[in-house]
Design a protein around this motif. Structure first.
Motif, mmCIF file in Angstrom:
data_model
loop_
_atom_site.group_PDB
_atom_site.id
_atom_site.type_symbol
_atom_site.label_atom_id
_atom_site.label_comp_id
_atom_site.label_asym_id
_atom_site.label_seq_id
_atom_site.Cartn_x
_atom_site.Cartn_y
_atom_site.Cartn_z
ATOM 1 N N LYS A 99 14.481 80.354 -42.479
ATOM 2 C CA LYS A 99 14.233 81.707 -41.982
ATOM 3 C C LYS A 99 13.070 81.732 -40.992
ATOM 4 N N ARG A 100 13.017 82.779 -40.177
ATOM 5 C CA ARG A 100 11.935 82.971 -39.208
ATOM 6 C C ARG A 100 10.830 83.789 -39.880
ATOM 7 N N ILE A 101 9.727 83.117 -40.197
ATOM 8 C CA ILE A 101 8.656 83.760 -40.952
ATOM 9 C C ILE A 101 7.415 83.909 -40.072
ATOM 10 N N ALA A 102 6.982 85.140 -39.880
ATOM 11 C CA ALA A 102 5.769 85.424 -39.112
ATOM 12 C C ALA A 102 4.548 85.333 -40.032
ATOM 13 N N LEU A 111 8.890 95.671 -49.054
ATOM 14 C CA LEU A 111 8.224 94.473 -49.550
ATOM 15 C C LEU A 111 9.167 93.682 -50.445
ATOM 16 N N THR A 112 8.991 92.368 -50.439
ATOM 17 C CA THR A 112 9.731 91.509 -51.347
ATOM 18 C C THR A 112 8.831 90.351 -51.762
ATOM 19 N N ALA A 157 10.760 87.925 -41.569
ATOM 20 C CA ALA A 157 9.786 88.416 -42.547
ATOM 21 C C ALA A 157 8.382 88.135 -42.043
ATOM 22 N N PHE A 158 7.436 88.894 -42.563
ATOM 23 C CA PHE A 158 6.016 88.658 -42.317
ATOM 24 C C PHE A 158 5.387 88.319 -43.663
ATOM 25 N N VAL A 216 -0.162 87.841 -52.054
ATOM 26 C CA VAL A 216 0.548 87.538 -50.810
ATOM 27 C C VAL A 216 2.050 87.701 -51.027
ATOM 28 N N VAL A 217 2.683 88.507 -50.169
ATOM 29 C CA VAL A 217 4.098 88.833 -50.312
ATOM 30 C C VAL A 217 4.757 88.842 -48.929
ATOM 31 N N PHE A 218 6.017 89.238 -48.889
ATOM 32 C CA PHE A 218 6.769 89.315 -47.634
ATOM 33 C C PHE A 218 7.081 90.775 -47.294
#
Length: 320
Positions: A182-185, A254-255, A233-234, A161-163
């Motif tokens: 942060k706004r994370i989807a 990707l990060t 980010a997702f 699992v990543v961003f």
């Protein structure tokens, strides 16, 4: 012995078209349209090729539930938005992706047709399998202890699992700790949603801003939130995020790769009802596809070699 395989199924342009269209339209459904004559994202080769041909294993066919042997079919449910594994057609019954190719190979080996039906999200998939409305979900679906009570998992893939973030990572998101404020989807109802909500509580406890969690119904909607700037980010599985990034024309990257990101070892697989005879049939059938090279070629075709398992397993997953 390796079986030579060539595939007709590819969805490189399917999701691209869906993402582009959804940026203009008000919303995006879970079933991106299919594209004929598409090009494979990893090889660039035209995918208008012959299907794999396998011989029916009579011993495995005899182990199938009587209903499947009589009808000559198994019904597999999906939620239509997990590329490059599952990309459902707009008719709700067609499927492309690695899971579709694996289903085709399994169907040939078992001597049945595996029919695909799209449901409204993961909870509906699992409930429908438990209730007997569907025979299985080929998946792969995340295998966790809290999901094993009513269903059995036949794991055939490993995941991370990543961003996914905008190119250049302008918000500097590198791991869970840098997601504070942060706004994370995330996918609503998925394991990543639980992890990011727990992280938000940790952020607050550490005196940092809470994570602004955005829960979406499907993968396309989540990734579009990042592309359109509604999310920073997702946070999701690496395999589909790698696929979306490859289709973003340089807009995304990707990060957070190579880190646990709140998870232990992650296994994904097919799902059947608890103690269903299909469980052991699938284990044996997938092992045969591993042994004869079919599984490895399918995973390589869809850029999933890093997600392969040496052998399938039952309920390998632990706590989320």
């Amino acid at each position: 012995m390796s079986v030579p395989i060539r595939f007709t199924r590819s969805a490189s342009l399917a999701v691209t078209a869906a993402l582009s269209g959804c940026l203009v339209l008000a919303g995006c459904g879970s079933n991106p349209p299919q594209a004929k004559g598409a090009t494979d994202s990893s090889t660039g080769a035209a995918a208008d090729q012959a299907k794999p041909k396998l011989t029916v294993d009579k011993e495995l066919n005899a182990l199938l539930p009587e209903k499947a042997r009589t009808s000559g079919a198994l019904v597999s449910v999906n939620n239509g938005s997990f590329p490059p594994y599952e990309i459902a057609g707009s008719d709700g019954h067609s499927l492309t992706g690695a899971s579709a190719d694996l289903s085709d190979a399994l169907g040939q080996l078992l001597g049945v047709k595996i029919e695909h039906v799209t449901a409204d999200g993961l909870p509906s998939e699992l409930t429908g399998i438990k209730a007997g409305r569907y025979d299985l979900a080929i998946g792969p679906i995340g295998d966790f202890k809290d999901r094993q009570g009513a269903n059995d998992f036949v794991d055939w893939a490993q995941e991370f699992v990543v961003f996914a973030v905008k190119k250049g990572n302008p918000q500097g998101i590198k791991d869970l700790d840098t997601a504070c404020g942060k706004r994370i989807a995330v996918m609503g109802g998925g394991s990543a949603e639980g992890v990011i909500k727990n992280q938000s509580e940790k952020c607050v406890a550490d005196g940092k801003p809470a994570v602004k969690v955005q829960s979406y119904k499907d993968q396309p909607g989540s990734i579009l939130a990042v592309r359109s700037g509604r999310a920073d980010a997702f946070f999701s599985s690496q395999a589909p995020l790698t696929y979306f990034v490859s289709q973003s024309k340089g807009e995304l990257e990707l990060t957070g790769t190579g880190q646990a990101n709140g998870f232990n070892d992650l296994y994904q697989g097919a799902v059947v009802a608890k103690d269903s005879p299909l469980r052991d049939v699938l284990v044996k059938a997938i092992q045969k596809l591993i042994d004869n090279g079919t599984y490895g070629q399918i995973m390589k075709q869809w850029g999933l070699s890093a997600n392969q398992l040496d052998k399938p397993g039952v309920n390998l997953g632990g706590d989320a």
